[in-house]
Design a protein around this motif. Structure first.
Motif, mmCIF file in Angstrom:
data_model
loop_
_atom_site.group_PDB
_atom_site.id
_atom_site.type_symbol
_atom_site.label_atom_id
_atom_site.label_comp_id
_atom_site.label_asym_id
_atom_site.label_seq_id
_atom_site.Cartn_x
_atom_site.Cartn_y
_atom_site.Cartn_z
ATOM 1 N N TYR A 265 51.667 -3.567 -37.693
ATOM 2 C CA TYR A 265 51.411 -2.244 -38.266
ATOM 3 C C TYR A 265 50.978 -2.770 -39.760
ATOM 4 C CZ TYR A 265 53.042 2.069 -39.257
ATOM 5 O OH TYR A 265 52.627 3.817 -40.206
ATOM 6 N N SER A 266 50.165 -1.935 -40.572
ATOM 7 C CA SER A 266 50.276 -2.715 -42.263
ATOM 8 C C SER A 266 50.648 -1.541 -42.811
ATOM 9 C CB SER A 266 48.352 -2.801 -41.715
ATOM 10 O OG SER A 266 47.879 -2.086 -42.013
ATOM 11 N N ILE A 267 51.024 -1.977 -43.985
ATOM 12 C CA ILE A 267 52.164 -1.575 -44.830
ATOM 13 C C ILE A 267 51.366 -1.841 -45.839
ATOM 14 C CG2 ILE A 267 54.034 -0.837 -45.521
ATOM 15 C CD1 ILE A 267 55.114 -1.202 -42.830
ATOM 16 N N LEU A 268 51.187 -0.776 -47.643
ATOM 17 C CA LEU A 268 50.589 -1.414 -48.087
ATOM 18 C C LEU A 268 51.279 -0.779 -49.533
ATOM 19 C CD1 LEU A 268 48.235 -1.952 -50.334
ATOM 20 C CD2 LEU A 268 46.568 0.082 -49.948
ATOM 21 N N LEU A 269 51.978 -1.132 -50.413
ATOM 22 C CA LEU A 269 52.517 -0.669 -51.243
ATOM 23 C C LEU A 269 50.872 -1.053 -52.987
ATOM 24 C CD1 LEU A 269 55.102 -3.409 -51.284
ATOM 25 C CD2 LEU A 269 55.247 -1.043 -50.660
ATOM 26 N N ASP A 285 47.767 0.990 -41.914
ATOM 27 C CA ASP A 285 48.374 2.226 -40.896
ATOM 28 C C ASP A 285 49.654 3.219 -41.896
ATOM 29 O OD1 ASP A 285 47.769 1.403 -38.467
ATOM 30 O OD2 ASP A 285 49.517 -0.013 -39.243
ATOM 31 N N LEU A 286 49.970 2.294 -42.884
ATOM 32 C CA LEU A 286 51.168 3.287 -43.978
ATOM 33 C C LEU A 286 50.771 2.736 -44.935
ATOM 34 C CD1 LEU A 286 53.306 5.252 -44.442
ATOM 35 C CD2 LEU A 286 55.057 3.235 -43.651
ATOM 36 N N GLN A 287 50.943 3.491 -46.686
ATOM 37 C CA GLN A 287 50.710 2.806 -47.684
ATOM 38 C C GLN A 287 51.358 4.295 -48.492
ATOM 39 O OE1 GLN A 287 46.496 3.808 -49.909
ATOM 40 N NE2 GLN A 287 48.090 4.856 -51.435
ATOM 41 N N ILE A 288 52.820 3.362 -48.955
ATOM 42 C CA ILE A 288 53.463 4.308 -49.751
ATOM 43 C C ILE A 288 53.627 3.655 -51.377
ATOM 44 C CG2 ILE A 288 55.981 3.479 -50.625
ATOM 45 C CD1 ILE A 288 56.501 2.281 -48.078
ATOM 46 N N TRP A 312 53.045 13.814 -54.051
ATOM 47 C CA TRP A 312 54.732 14.105 -53.693
ATOM 48 C C TRP A 312 54.732 14.414 -51.707
ATOM 49 C CZ3 TRP A 312 58.030 17.809 -52.594
ATOM 50 C CH2 TRP A 312 59.193 17.466 -52.000
ATOM 51 N N GLY A 313 55.284 13.517 -51.629
ATOM 52 C CA GLY A 313 55.208 14.001 -49.663
ATOM 53 C C GLY A 313 54.459 13.120 -48.931
ATOM 54 N N THR A 314 54.308 13.275 -47.763
ATOM 55 C CA THR A 314 53.504 12.959 -46.954
ATOM 56 C C THR A 314 51.734 13.402 -46.425
ATOM 57 O OG1 THR A 314 53.876 13.836 -45.098
ATOM 58 C CG2 THR A 314 54.598 12.088 -46.240
ATOM 59 N N LEU A 315 51.026 12.620 -46.049
ATOM 60 C CA LEU A 315 49.255 13.356 -45.415
ATOM 61 C C LEU A 315 48.606 12.061 -44.961
ATOM 62 C CD1 LEU A 315 47.048 14.985 -46.811
ATOM 63 C CD2 LEU A 315 46.282 13.104 -48.147
ATOM 64 N N SER A 316 48.079 13.202 -43.721
ATOM 65 C CA SER A 316 47.699 11.898 -42.985
ATOM 66 C C SER A 316 46.044 11.663 -42.861
ATOM 67 C CB SER A 316 47.811 12.284 -41.609
ATOM 68 O OG SER A 316 49.829 11.916 -41.115
ATOM 69 N N LYS A 317 45.273 10.678 -43.278
ATOM 70 C CA LYS A 317 43.855 10.848 -43.403
ATOM 71 C C LYS A 317 43.417 10.024 -42.501
ATOM 72 C CE LYS A 317 42.010 10.676 -47.133
ATOM 73 N NZ LYS A 317 41.200 12.115 -47.008
ATOM 74 N N GLY A 318 42.471 10.095 -41.548
ATOM 75 C CA GLY A 318 42.212 9.402 -40.058
ATOM 76 C C GLY A 318 43.702 9.019 -39.272
ATOM 77 N N LYS A 319 43.729 7.478 -39.318
ATOM 78 C CA LYS A 319 45.017 6.873 -38.563
ATOM 79 C C LYS A 319 45.677 6.535 -39.398
ATOM 80 C CE LYS A 319 45.154 2.139 -37.627
ATOM 81 N NZ LYS A 319 44.571 1.299 -37.794
ATOM 82 N N THR A 321 49.166 6.805 -42.628
ATOM 83 C CA THR A 321 49.213 7.970 -43.224
ATOM 84 C C THR A 321 49.828 7.475 -44.168
ATOM 85 O OG1 THR A 321 50.812 7.661 -41.095
ATOM 86 C CG2 THR A 321 52.120 8.939 -42.965
ATOM 87 N N TYR A 322 50.083 8.963 -45.176
ATOM 88 C CA TYR A 322 50.480 8.353 -47.453
ATOM 89 C C TYR A 322 51.616 8.683 -46.707
ATOM 90 C CZ TYR A 322 45.773 7.052 -47.230
ATOM 91 O OH TYR A 322 43.966 6.643 -47.194
ATOM 92 N N CYS A 323 52.238 7.925 -48.187
ATOM 93 C CA CYS A 323 54.012 7.966 -47.958
ATOM 94 C C CYS A 323 54.065 8.435 -50.086
ATOM 95 C CB CYS A 323 54.733 8.352 -47.583
ATOM 96 S SG CYS A 323 56.731 8.278 -48.150
ATOM 97 N N VAL A 324 53.882 9.487 -50.410
ATOM 98 C CA VAL A 324 54.193 9.591 -52.380
ATOM 99 C C VAL A 324 55.096 9.655 -52.040
ATOM 100 C CG1 VAL A 324 52.726 9.963 -54.065
ATOM 101 C CG2 VAL A 324 51.720 9.832 -52.363
#
Length: 350
Positions: A265-269, A285-288, A312-319, A321-324
Motif C-alpha cells: 500500500y503506497s502513501i505519497l507525501l 494508493d494514497l496521496q497526502i 481541501w478534503g478528499t478526492l478519488s481518481k482511479g485507484k 485517493t487524495y487527502c488535502v
C-alpha cells in the motif's frame, strides 16, 4: 500597496477628530511596514522578543487592513448605488464604533476558530494490501516560528499523543520561514515527545528557511527524530511511504523513479496538491498534501477552490485517493475564517 493607500484614506476621513485620524493611519503604516519586514531575513537579527513582536503585530495587522479594505470597498459601492449616504462614512463617531465592533467580532471569532483544532477521520479499504488495521495520523503546515511557538507545539503534541496512531505523517511546511525560533525554544525536544514514528516531506517554506541558513532545516529534522523523506521512500510493514521534495525544486525526481509495487500500500507525501494525475498514473494508493490552508481567510477560500482541483478534503481518481488537509497551524496572523485547523485520522482496513 494601493489597497493600503485606499484604506489609509478612508481611515483618515472617517473619524471626526484629528488625533484619531493620525493614530489610525499611523497604526496602519506601522503594521504594513512590520508585515513586509517580517518576510525578510533581517528579522532574525533583531532581539528575539522584538522579532516576535514585529512578526505578530505586522501580520495580524495586515489581515485586519485587508478586511478594512473589503468593508470600505463595500461602503463605496453602496454610496455609488445611492444606498449609503456619504455623510455616514465621513466624520462619524457612530460608524467608527460600528466598524470597530464588527472588526473585533470577526477577529475574535477567527482566532477562536483557529485555536479549535478539528479531528477529520477517513477510512480506506486497502483491498487486502494490509493484513491488519493501520491507524495513520496526518498533519501539514504547522508553520513553527515566531507565531506558532513552543507552547502551541506542546499542546499539539499532547493532542496527537492522546489520539494515538501507528505513525504520524507530516506533509510539509513544518517550519515557517526561519529555524531561529525552533532552536531558541528547543522545539525539537517537544517533537521528540511524540509517541509514534514520524515521517515527513519538505514544503516550500522549508526551502525559504534553507535559503537563508543552509543545512539547518535537515539538522532540525534530525534533532527532532523525524525521518525526512526528500525524494526517497521507506518501507514500514506492508506500507511504502514516499516523500517528494517540494515542487520549488525544479529538479526533483519524478514518481517513475520509485517503482511503486502493487503488493504494497503506497502513501505519497507531496506538499503541494498540483498535477494530481501524476500519482494516479504512477499507481499511488494514497496521496497526502497540504499547502493550500484552504485559503485560510475568506474570501481566499473561493480562490484556492478555483486554483486547485482539490483544495481541501478528499478526492478519488482511479485507484488513488487524495487527502488535502487545510493544516494544523497557519502562516502569518493566527486567524481562520471559512477554513479550519485540523489533523487527519486515516484508518486503513484490510
Amino acid at each position: 500597496m494601493l489597497f493600503a493607500v485606499y484604506v489609509g484614506w478612508h481611515l483618515w476621513m472617517l473619524p471626526p477628530v484629528l488625533w484619531l485620524r493620525w493614530a489610525l493611519v499611523g497604526m496602519e503604516v506601522v503594521c504594513m511596514a512590520m508585515a513586509v519586514f517580517s518576510l525578510t531575513r533581517y528579522l532574525d537579527r533583531f532581539p528575539y522578543w522584538m522579532a516576535v513582536a514585529v512578526y505578530n503585530i505586522g501580520n495580524r495587522g495586515m489581515i485586519i487592513v485587508c478586511y478594512l479594505f473589503l468593508a470600505f470597498l463595500l461602503a463605496d459601492l453602496l454610496r455609488l448605488m445611492h444606498v449609503l449616504l456619504t455623510s455616514w462614512v465621513r466624520d462619524n463617531w457612530w460608524i467608527c464604533g460600528v466598524l470597530a465592533a464588527t472588526m473585533a467580532g470577526i477577529f475574535i471569532y477567527a482566532r477562536c476558530n483557529y485555536e479549535n483544532k478539528r479531528r477529520v477521520e477517513l477510512t480506506i479499504d486497502t483491498h487486502g494490501k494490509v493484513d491488519k488495521p493501520v491507524k495513520l495520523l496526518a498533519v501539514s503546515d504547522l508553520h513553527l516560528g515566531y507565531h506558532n511557538r513552543r507552547a502551541d507545539l506542546d499542546r499539539w503534541v499532547a493532542m496527537l499523543n492522546r489520539e494515538g496512531g501507528d505513525m504520524l505523517l507530516m506533509a510539509g511546511d513544518l517550519i515557517d520561514r526561519s529555524t531561529r525560533p525552533l532552536w531558541k525554544e528547543d522545539m525539537s525536544e517537544s517533537i521528540r515527545q511524540l509517541q509514534m514514528p514520524v515521517y515527513a516531506c519538505l514544503g516550500n517554506h522549508e526551502h525559504y528557511a534553507d535559503y537563508y541558513t543552509p543545512g539547518e532545516v535537515e539538522r532540525f529534522y534530525r534533532e527532532a527524530g523525524i525521518m525526512l523523506l526528500c525524494d526517497s521512500a521507506v518501507t514500514v510493514g506492508n506500507l511504502a511511504v514516499i516523500g517528494r521534495d517540494d515542487r520549488m525544486n525544479r529538479r526533483r525526481r519524478s514518481l517513475d523513479y520509485f517503482s511503486i509495487s502493487d503488493t504494497q500500500y503506497s502513501i505519497l507525501l507531496d506538499h503541494q496538491p498540483t498535477h494530481l494525475e501524476e500519482a494516479e498514473q504512477a499507481g499511488v494508493d494514497l496521496q497526502i498534501s497540504g499547502h493550500t490552508h484552504r485559503g485560510q481567510m475568506w474570501p481566499l477560500t473561493w480562490v484556492t477552490d478555483k486554483i486547485y482541483e482539490c483544495s481541501w478534503g478528499t478526492l478519488s481518481k482511479g485507484k488513488t485517493t487524495y487527502c488535502v488537509t487545510s493544516g494544523l497551524g497557519i502562516w502569518g496572523g493566527k486567524y481562520r475564517l471559512g477554513s479550519q485547523s485540523e489533523y487527519v485520522v486515516i484508518n486503513l482496513i484490510p
